[in-house]
Design an enzyme around this catalytic site. Structure first.
Site, mmCIF file in Angstrom:
data_model
loop_
_atom_site.group_PDB
_atom_site.id
_atom_site.type_symbol
_atom_site.label_atom_id
_atom_site.label_comp_id
_atom_site.label_asym_id
_atom_site.label_seq_id
_atom_site.Cartn_x
_atom_site.Cartn_y
_atom_site.Cartn_z
ATOM 1 N N LYS A 34 0.817 -1.219 0.000
ATOM 2 C CA LYS A 34 0.000 0.000 0.000
ATOM 3 C C LYS A 34 0.850 1.268 0.000
ATOM 4 O O LYS A 34 0.484 2.259 -0.633
ATOM 5 C CB LYS A 34 -0.964 0.006 1.183
ATOM 6 C CG LYS A 34 -0.308 0.088 2.548
ATOM 7 C CD LYS A 34 -1.341 0.088 3.658
ATOM 8 C CE LYS A 34 -0.683 0.096 5.022
ATOM 9 N NZ LYS A 34 0.092 1.312 5.292
ATOM 10 N N THR A 35 1.992 1.247 0.706
ATOM 11 C CA THR A 35 2.844 2.433 0.724
ATOM 12 C C THR A 35 3.374 2.726 -0.674
ATOM 13 O O THR A 35 3.408 3.875 -1.120
ATOM 14 C CB THR A 35 4.021 2.246 1.707
ATOM 15 O OG1 THR A 35 3.492 1.945 3.008
ATOM 16 C CG2 THR A 35 4.864 3.497 1.792
ATOM 17 N N ASP A 216 -3.486 7.502 4.886
ATOM 18 C CA ASP A 216 -3.112 6.098 5.097
ATOM 19 C C ASP A 216 -3.759 5.567 6.379
ATOM 20 O O ASP A 216 -4.135 6.333 7.267
ATOM 21 C CB ASP A 216 -1.586 6.018 5.197
ATOM 22 C CG ASP A 216 -1.074 4.594 5.091
ATOM 23 O OD1 ASP A 216 -1.827 3.710 4.653
ATOM 24 O OD2 ASP A 216 0.108 4.369 5.440
ATOM 25 N N GLU A 217 -3.878 4.232 6.482
ATOM 26 C CA GLU A 217 -4.368 3.546 7.697
ATOM 27 C C GLU A 217 -5.700 4.136 8.172
ATOM 28 O O GLU A 217 -5.883 4.427 9.364
ATOM 29 C CB GLU A 217 -3.328 3.649 8.823
ATOM 30 C CG GLU A 217 -1.959 3.064 8.480
ATOM 31 C CD GLU A 217 -1.911 1.550 8.477
ATOM 32 O OE1 GLU A 217 -2.988 0.918 8.545
ATOM 33 O OE2 GLU A 217 -0.809 0.994 8.396
ATOM 34 N N GLN A 247 -7.365 -5.117 9.851
ATOM 35 C CA GLN A 247 -6.248 -4.637 10.656
ATOM 36 C C GLN A 247 -6.649 -3.469 11.560
ATOM 37 O O GLN A 247 -5.807 -2.696 12.003
ATOM 38 C CB GLN A 247 -5.074 -4.245 9.752
ATOM 39 C CG GLN A 247 -4.514 -5.430 8.982
ATOM 40 C CD GLN A 247 -3.258 -5.079 8.211
ATOM 41 O OE1 GLN A 247 -2.176 -4.907 8.789
ATOM 42 N NE2 GLN A 247 -3.379 -4.982 6.905
ATOM 43 N N ARG A 559 2.606 -10.681 10.290
ATOM 44 C CA ARG A 559 3.953 -10.088 10.405
ATOM 45 C C ARG A 559 5.010 -11.090 9.932
ATOM 46 O O ARG A 559 6.144 -10.700 9.650
ATOM 47 C CB ARG A 559 4.287 -9.706 11.858
ATOM 48 C CG ARG A 559 3.377 -8.709 12.550
ATOM 49 C CD ARG A 559 3.112 -7.473 11.756
ATOM 50 N NE ARG A 559 1.875 -7.605 10.993
ATOM 51 C CZ ARG A 559 1.524 -6.819 9.981
ATOM 52 N NH1 ARG A 559 2.331 -5.853 9.588
ATOM 53 N NH2 ARG A 559 0.388 -6.993 9.337
#
Length: 595
Positions: A34-35, A216-217, A247, A559
């Site tokens: 996504k970044t 973002d997020e 998330q 992770r």
């Protein structure tokens, strides 16, 4: 330029990047890049659509994430109008325009210590019942500001006993902040939204400057942050948000998972893009993660995939108790490192509550495994543990000046009550059990009342106190107990020297599941998969809280890059005694789906 820009992107990412007009929602699965998409979208706007660089704003949640964004933009040879957190953006606004609402441009920002000191003064002035701590009030004031509720509105909305008590404190606290020309972190967003509401001409200046808003997020936004995003984007409608329902793990600090859905309701003709290809984990890890998160039914689920292959199976291990759990983790890591395929820094050990680090830390120290505790304090250095140890040391040695100084600082009245415990046990240290002495100290001094359990931090401190009772139970005599603590503290010191001399800060990473968000490691251990721990006991009777616990587990699972280890125990010490532990429903659910 366009072809070169898209070389690193898959088809789904390209579509998200190419959408440059109107609102868009990018639902990005774990590890889906996504970044990269956000950065490439900014580059595409500037280099292909010829959008002025100064008209783009990119907002994220942490300074670390903002730093990474800036670094990537620098490598792409572009600069934009603003890159940073919600809070840093709002500081700029208030420094420039806050004076119209009485906020001096040289205002100071109070950190948590400053807030606690200020609220203490308010509570003294208001003569508040001492059972209610500063943290109790600060938590409610913070929640009110997140919901854009002023002190005046708070008094109107909440007329029950707690509301009638909090309202005047909130009002007095806010007046003291204003008198000091100070704001707290919640004020930064709260006052900016209020400023834009009351002074649309100021908001219009930002509309003229910023034409493209990227956030973002977005699943982590609270109500105030959502409103700020709406304010900034409502004129041009060129707003891009990125998030993942699965998330969303911060409802305890105000995050609202529904904001992802509300965005589509509030921004018409919003296009949705799905990023499902994972670049981090193996397929076995992703399948396990999906089997866990698919049990949630109140939000959409992305089924992510990878081209990295199946990889190793997820290893689920049952151990006898938490001491064996710590030894198992240490043994597995040592075997893999000695095999030469990896280094200590390739490993992370994740847990639900801070107190779980104690057994793992002691095993690592015993085996000489270097480690770094992320975002926390080592068990025997935590405030509540050092406080109680000062009392225990004074029972053993009343001439201990350092422990005496600390114990007095905890409170003179508590120290007077502690002296009664000392008189009771001073002549029978040989036969008394350490846990009985510790319990007497807790009962007599009412030390636990310092932490009323209203905040996540308070819960963590109370859980650490329970874990200290476990240590006291396993080392019956006070001399043995204090000797064990001293040995572990000595090993802490020696371990630090080893890290500095040989490996710097490169060791196994220990952290809570919340702290692991946004990170990745080749090898991940998630420990304590038991009912009451994960899911936490506070969540099991509430569907939404239970689903957040499942999302937290999902975040931990995703992770892992190469191998995931899950552990649980048959018996665990709790409240000073050993009792049977029940395997987490999350493990049973995933096994049923696999089977």
């Amino acid at each position: 330029m366009k072809c070169e820009l898209f070389n690193e992107l898959n088809e789904a990412q390209k579509k998200a990047v190419m959408h440059t007009s109107g609102p868009s929602l990018i639902l990005a699965g774990a590890g889906s890049g996504k970044t990269r998409v956000l950065i490439k979208k900014v580059v595409n706007l500037i280099k292909n659509d010829k959008v002025p660089q100064s008209s783009i704003i990119l907002i994220t949640f942490t300074n670390k994430a903002a730093g990474e964004m800036k670094e990537r933009l620098y490598k792409e040879e572009v600069t934009i109008g603003f890159v940073g957190t919600f809070h840093s953006f709002c500081v700029r606004v208030l420094r420039r325009y806050g004076a119209v609402d009485g906020i001096g441009s040289n205002f100071v920002i109070y950190d948590r210590d400053d807030q606690e000191n200020l609220i203490k003064k308010v509570l003294v002035d208001q003569d508040i019942d001492k059972r209610y701590t500063g943290n109790f009030f600060l938590g409610r004031i913070s929640s009110a500001k997140d919901e854009l509720i002023s002190p005046e509105k708070y008094a109107e909305m909440f007329k029950d006993f707690i509301g009638r008590m909090v309202g005047p404190v909130y009002s007095a606290y806010q007046k003291r902040l204003e008198k000091n020309n100070a704001v707290d972190f919640d004020d930064l967003i709260y006052k900016t939204v209020m400023l834009f509401d009351k002074h649309p001409e100021i908001l219009d200046k930002y509309h003229q400057q910023f034409k493209y808003i990227l956030v973002d997020e977005f699943q982590d936004t609270n109500f105030a942050q959502y409103q700020l995003t709406r304010q900034l984007g409502k004129k041009e409608n060129n707003v891009t948000i990125v998030g993942d329902f699965s998330q969303s793990i911060y409802s305890w600090r105000g995050a609202q998972i529904r904001n992802l859905e509300k965005f589509k309701e509030n921004f018409e003709n919003c296009e949705t893009f799905y990023l499902k290809e994972n670049y981090r984990s193996t397929q076995n890890i992703l399948d396990f993660a999906y089997n866990v998160i698919n049990q949630n039914h109140t939000h959409p689920i992305l089924k992510v995939f990878t081209q990295k292959g199946r990889g190793e199976l997820v290893e689920i291990e049952k151990l006898d108790n938490e001491e064996y759990e710590g030894l198992y983790v240490a043994g597995q890591i040592e075997n893999l490192v000695q095999g030469g395929e990896c280094k200590y820094q390739d490993f992370a050990v994740l847990y639900r509550i801070n107190a779980q680090s104690r057994a793992v830390e002691e095993s690592f120290l015993h085996m000489g495994i270097p480690y770094v505790l992320i975002g926390g304090t080592r068990f025997y250095e935590r405030k509540e543990i050092k406080d109680l140890l000062s009392y225990m040391r004074l029972v053993m040695n009343p001439d201990d000046e350092i422990s005496s100084d600390r114990a007095v600082k905890i409170g003179k009245r508590r120290f007077e009550q502690f002296e009664k415990v000392y008189e009771l046990y001073k002549d029978k240290l040989e036969e008394a059990d350490s846990v009985d002495i510790l319990d007497a100290i807790l009962l007599q001094t009412k030390y636990g009342d310092l932490y009323n359990g209203e905040t996540e931090e308070d819960f963590s401190r109370l859980e650490n106190i329970k874990e200290l009772r476990v240590v006291a139970t396993t080392h019956n005599k006070i001399g043995e107990f204090l000797e064990q603590v001293a040995l572990v503290e000595s090993e802490y010191s020696q371990n630090e020297k080893t890290l500095r001399q040989a490996q710097g800060k490169k060791g196994v990473h220990l952290m809570t599941l919340h702290q692991a968000k946004g990170l990745e490691f080749p090898f991940v251990f998630i420990i304590g998969l038991e009912e009451g721990i994960l899911p936490h006991s506070r969540s099991v009777d509430d569907l939404y809280e239970l689903e957040e616990e499942r999302r937290l587990f999902y975040v931990g699972i995703t992770r892992a890059m190469r191998k995931l280890f899950i552990t649980y125990v048959g018996r665990r010490f709790a409240f000073g005694r050993s009792s049977y532990a029940q395997v987490s429903r999350f493990i049973d659910e995933s096994r049923e789906l696999e089977g």
